[in-house]
Design a protein around this motif. Structure first.
Motif, PDB file in Angstrom:
ATOM      1  N   GLY A   8       0.814  -1.212   0.000  1.00  0.00           N
ATOM      2  CA  GLY A   8       0.000   0.000   0.000  1.00  0.00           C
ATOM      3  C   GLY A   8       0.838   1.248   0.000  1.00  0.00           C
ATOM      4  O   GLY A   8       0.518   2.232  -0.690  1.00  0.00           O
ATOM      5  N   GLU A   9       1.926   1.235   0.763  1.00  0.00           N
ATOM      6  CA  GLU A   9       2.817   2.398   0.802  1.00  0.00           C
ATOM      7  C   GLU A   9       3.473   2.631  -0.558  1.00  0.00           C
ATOM      8  O   GLU A   9       3.567   3.776  -1.033  1.00  0.00           O
ATOM      9  CB  GLU A   9       3.891   2.217   1.871  1.00  0.00           C
ATOM     10  CG  GLU A   9       4.857   3.403   1.929  1.00  0.00           C
ATOM     11  CD  GLU A   9       5.894   3.279   3.017  1.00  0.00           C
ATOM     12  OE1 GLU A   9       6.615   4.263   3.249  1.00  0.00           O
ATOM     13  OE2 GLU A   9       5.989   2.197   3.645  1.00  0.00           O
ATOM     14  N   ASP A  10       3.940   1.561  -1.184  1.00  0.00           N
ATOM     15  CA  ASP A  10       4.577   1.700  -2.502  1.00  0.00           C
ATOM     16  C   ASP A  10       3.606   2.302  -3.518  1.00  0.00           C
ATOM     17  O   ASP A  10       3.972   3.172  -4.311  1.00  0.00           O
ATOM     18  CB  ASP A  10       5.076   0.341  -2.996  1.00  0.00           C
ATOM     19  CG  ASP A  10       6.255  -0.185  -2.188  1.00  0.00           C
ATOM     20  OD1 ASP A  10       6.867   0.616  -1.445  1.00  0.00           O
ATOM     21  OD2 ASP A  10       6.552  -1.386  -2.281  1.00  0.00           O
ATOM     22  N   ALA A  11       2.362   1.817  -3.491  1.00  0.00           N
ATOM     23  CA  ALA A  11       1.363   2.331  -4.425  1.00  0.00           C
ATOM     24  C   ALA A  11       1.080   3.802  -4.164  1.00  0.00           C
ATOM     25  O   ALA A  11       1.026   4.619  -5.095  1.00  0.00           O
ATOM     26  CB  ALA A  11       0.075   1.515  -4.317  1.00  0.00           C
ATOM     27  N   LEU A  12       0.913   4.166  -2.907  1.00  0.00           N
ATOM     28  CA  LEU A  12       0.594   5.549  -2.570  1.00  0.00           C
ATOM     29  C   LEU A  12       1.768   6.473  -2.867  1.00  0.00           C
ATOM     30  O   LEU A  12       1.580   7.610  -3.332  1.00  0.00           O
ATOM     31  CB  LEU A  12       0.193   5.632  -1.095  1.00  0.00           C
ATOM     32  CG  LEU A  12      -0.777   6.747  -0.687  1.00  0.00           C
ATOM     33  CD1 LEU A  12      -1.982   6.824  -1.616  1.00  0.00           C
ATOM     34  CD2 LEU A  12      -1.227   6.534   0.754  1.00  0.00           C
ATOM     35  N   ASP A  13       2.980   6.002  -2.640  1.00  0.00           N
ATOM     36  CA  ASP A  13       4.159   6.819  -2.963  1.00  0.00           C
ATOM     37  C   ASP A  13       4.246   7.080  -4.463  1.00  0.00           C
ATOM     38  O   ASP A  13       4.554   8.196  -4.904  1.00  0.00           O
ATOM     39  CB  ASP A  13       5.425   6.112  -2.472  1.00  0.00           C
ATOM     40  CG  ASP A  13       6.672   6.965  -2.652  1.00  0.00           C
ATOM     41  OD1 ASP A  13       6.599   8.197  -2.461  1.00  0.00           O
ATOM     42  OD2 ASP A  13       7.729   6.398  -2.983  1.00  0.00           O
ATOM     43  N   ARG A  14       3.943   6.064  -5.268  1.00  0.00           N
ATOM     44  CA  ARG A  14       3.969   6.249  -6.724  1.00  0.00           C
ATOM     45  C   ARG A  14       2.888   7.230  -7.153  1.00  0.00           C
ATOM     46  O   ARG A  14       3.135   8.122  -7.984  1.00  0.00           O
ATOM     47  CB  ARG A  14       3.760   4.895  -7.418  1.00  0.00           C
ATOM     48  CG  ARG A  14       3.724   4.983  -8.945  1.00  0.00           C
ATOM     49  CD  ARG A  14       3.444   3.636  -9.573  1.00  0.00           C
ATOM     50  NE  ARG A  14       2.170   3.083  -9.155  1.00  0.00           N
ATOM     51  CZ  ARG A  14       0.992   3.463  -9.652  1.00  0.00           C
ATOM     52  NH1 ARG A  14       0.923   4.427 -10.579  1.00  0.00           N
ATOM     53  NH2 ARG A  14      -0.122   2.892  -9.236  1.00  0.00           N
ATOM     54  N   LEU A  15       1.711   7.103  -6.586  1.00  0.00           N
ATOM     55  CA  LEU A  15       0.608   7.988  -6.955  1.00  0.00           C
ATOM     56  C   LEU A  15       0.859   9.435  -6.520  1.00  0.00           C
ATOM     57  O   LEU A  15       0.345  10.379  -7.129  1.00  0.00           O
ATOM     58  CB  LEU A  15      -0.689   7.488  -6.307  1.00  0.00           C
ATOM     59  CG  LEU A  15      -1.208   6.149  -6.831  1.00  0.00           C
ATOM     60  CD1 LEU A  15      -2.201   5.539  -5.852  1.00  0.00           C
ATOM     61  CD2 LEU A  15      -1.851   6.320  -8.207  1.00  0.00           C
ATOM     62  N   MET A  16       1.673   9.599  -5.476  1.00  0.00           N
ATOM     63  CA  MET A  16       1.960  10.932  -4.938  1.00  0.00           C
ATOM     64  C   MET A  16       3.272  11.508  -5.471  1.00  0.00           C
ATOM     65  O   MET A  16       3.752  12.526  -4.961  1.00  0.00           O
ATOM     66  CB  MET A  16       2.025  10.846  -3.410  1.00  0.00           C
ATOM     67  CG  MET A  16       0.690  10.580  -2.732  1.00  0.00           C
ATOM     68  SD  MET A  16      -0.412  12.013  -2.805  1.00  0.00           S
ATOM     69  CE  MET A  16       0.446  13.144  -1.721  1.00  0.00           C
ATOM     70  N   THR A  17       3.829  10.891  -6.513  1.00  0.00           N
ATOM     71  CA  THR A  17       5.127  11.320  -7.033  1.00  0.00           C
ATOM     72  C   THR A  17       5.163  12.806  -7.354  1.00  0.00           C
ATOM     73  O   THR A  17       6.136  13.513  -7.027  1.00  0.00           O
ATOM     74  CB  THR A  17       5.494  10.515  -8.298  1.00  0.00           C
ATOM     75  OG1 THR A  17       5.589   9.132  -7.963  1.00  0.00           O
ATOM     76  CG2 THR A  17       6.825  10.988  -8.867  1.00  0.00           C
TER      77      THR A  17
END
Length: 400
Positions: free
Chosen positions: A116-125
């Protein structure tokens, strides 16, 4: 006892609650023998927070519906706190502070663990990224909104220091994230210095807890077997001891005995090394530990190497196992779908998340809107994220 010491015996270099550097907002805490110390108050506020309760249904490795027995962020945090508290007491340090830092360290984790963190970090790039340690600081200083006089939990300087420096001192300020910059500006956490001995213990207790207990979860999940881990350092010795003393046991008993022995050998190593370091330093104050050239709490070089070998094995055979990868893939899709929908249609958010500071999300810049949506998604449990996804994307026989 003086006004600057605990009402119990601690080493002079321990963190003494009454001598705390205080809180951002002064609450004029009482210092009578029957009052809670500042670090006890911190611990209690963390335990009673909404973010702490939500850890019950947040993934450690396995998504909650894979089985009730597997560890969650809540059980992991409790295990870290127990190990940290026990080690702190053995060394004459402040076990309340060690416990508070341990209980708080994962409050910013997203649903579905690191996936979940990896996905959110990518979306918040394009909007500043996402980091669970910074999110923990946001939870502790902004997002928990329960008290009449302030946002956050208004924790003591020492507890916040331990959370911010969970992975050690911060020499490169160019890597600082906004929430940490803000709290450091307000409270001067002296980021370049080491954290207290208690916070150093909490950090290593985290390593001990997840490296030991992940073997338990993985064995129960069938990701590998006993014979696969027998060649590993410390593990093989522990298994021989179990077999010598107890003969053939069922898997559940073997794994429990293995975890007990691994935790014991790791803790004993830390206590031996750290006691020697503290004696050599001859510290007279907690700041002597912060100002030392290197951390005073640590493993021996041999044990550190063994731990790295165990970490590499778990990375390959558990954390990147295809069954875990499949769960992670599904989890990332859930987070991505929710984020994209809320960004394009903020009116699908719950009513209390559609406004911030009296301003509608639809009237905000993309980055401001994205940060609030990230806060909302990060606050979700696995179960709630799955239910929200079903409500919004599965039409089913009727519109729900």
């Amino acid at each position: 006892m003086t006004a600057n010491t605990e009402h119990r015996t601690l080493e002079v270099y321990a963190s003494h609650g009454p001598a705390s550097r205080g809180r951002f907002l002064d609450e004029q805490e009482h210092q009578s023998p029957t009052s809670r110390t500042p670090f006890q108050r911190d611990r209690d506020r963390i335990i009673h927070s909404g973010a702490f309760r939500r850890l019950k249904h947040k993934t450690q490795v396995f998504v909650y519906h894979e089985g009730d027995y597997f560890r969650t962020r809540l059980t992991h945090s409790l295990e870290v706190a127990q190990i940290a508290r026990s080690m702190a007491r053995a060394l004459g340090l402040n076990d309340d502070l060690a416990e508070a830092v341990a209980l708080a360290h994962d409050l910013g984790h997203t649903p579905f663990g690191h996936a979940g963190e990896d996905a959110l970090d990518r979306l918040m790039t394009e909007h500043g990224g996402f980091d669970h340690n910074e999110q923990t600081v946001r939870v502790l200083t902004q997002l928990e909104q329960r008290y009449a006089g302030f946002d956050g939990l208004n924790l003591s300087w020492e507890t916040l220091e331990g959370v911010v420096k969970h992975h050690g001192s911060i020499k490169d300020r160019t890597t600082l994230r906004p929430a940490i910059i803000a709290i450091d500006k307000n409270m001067d956490l002296q980021l370049e210095r080491h954290s207290s001995a208690e916070a150093q213990l909490a950090n290593l207790a985290d390593d001990i807890a997840y490296l030991s207990h992940d073997f338990d979860d993985a064995l129960r999940a069938g990701l590998f077997g006993i014979e696969d881990i027998r060649p590993l350092p410390q593990v093989g010795k522990a298994l021989l001891d179990i077999e010598k003393n107890h003969g053939n046991l069922e898997l559940s008993r073997i794994t429990h005995e293995l975890v007990r022995r691994l935790i014991s050998v790791f803790v004993e190593d830390i206590l031996g090394v750290s006691a020697g370091n503290l004696a050599a330093l001859q510290a007279k104050h907690a700041d002597d530990i912060r100002n030392h050239k290197m951390p005073v709490i640590g493993f021996s070089s041999g044990m550190a190497a063994d731990l790295e070998t165990l970490r590499e094995f778990l990375f390959k055979n558990m954390w990147r196992h295809y069954k875990v990868n499949r769960m992670s893939s599904k989890a990332k899709r859930v987070v991505t779908d929710l984020f994209d929908l809320f960004m394009s249609e903020p009116n699908t958010l719950p009513s209390d998340w559609q406004f911030s500071g009296g301003k509608a999300l639809s009237d905000m810049t993309n980055s401001d809107r994205a940060r609030i949506i990230a806060d909302y998604i990060a606050s979700m449990t696995d179960r709630y994220a799955i239910i929200e996804h079903e409500r919004l994307f599965d039409l089913g026989p009727i519109l729900r």
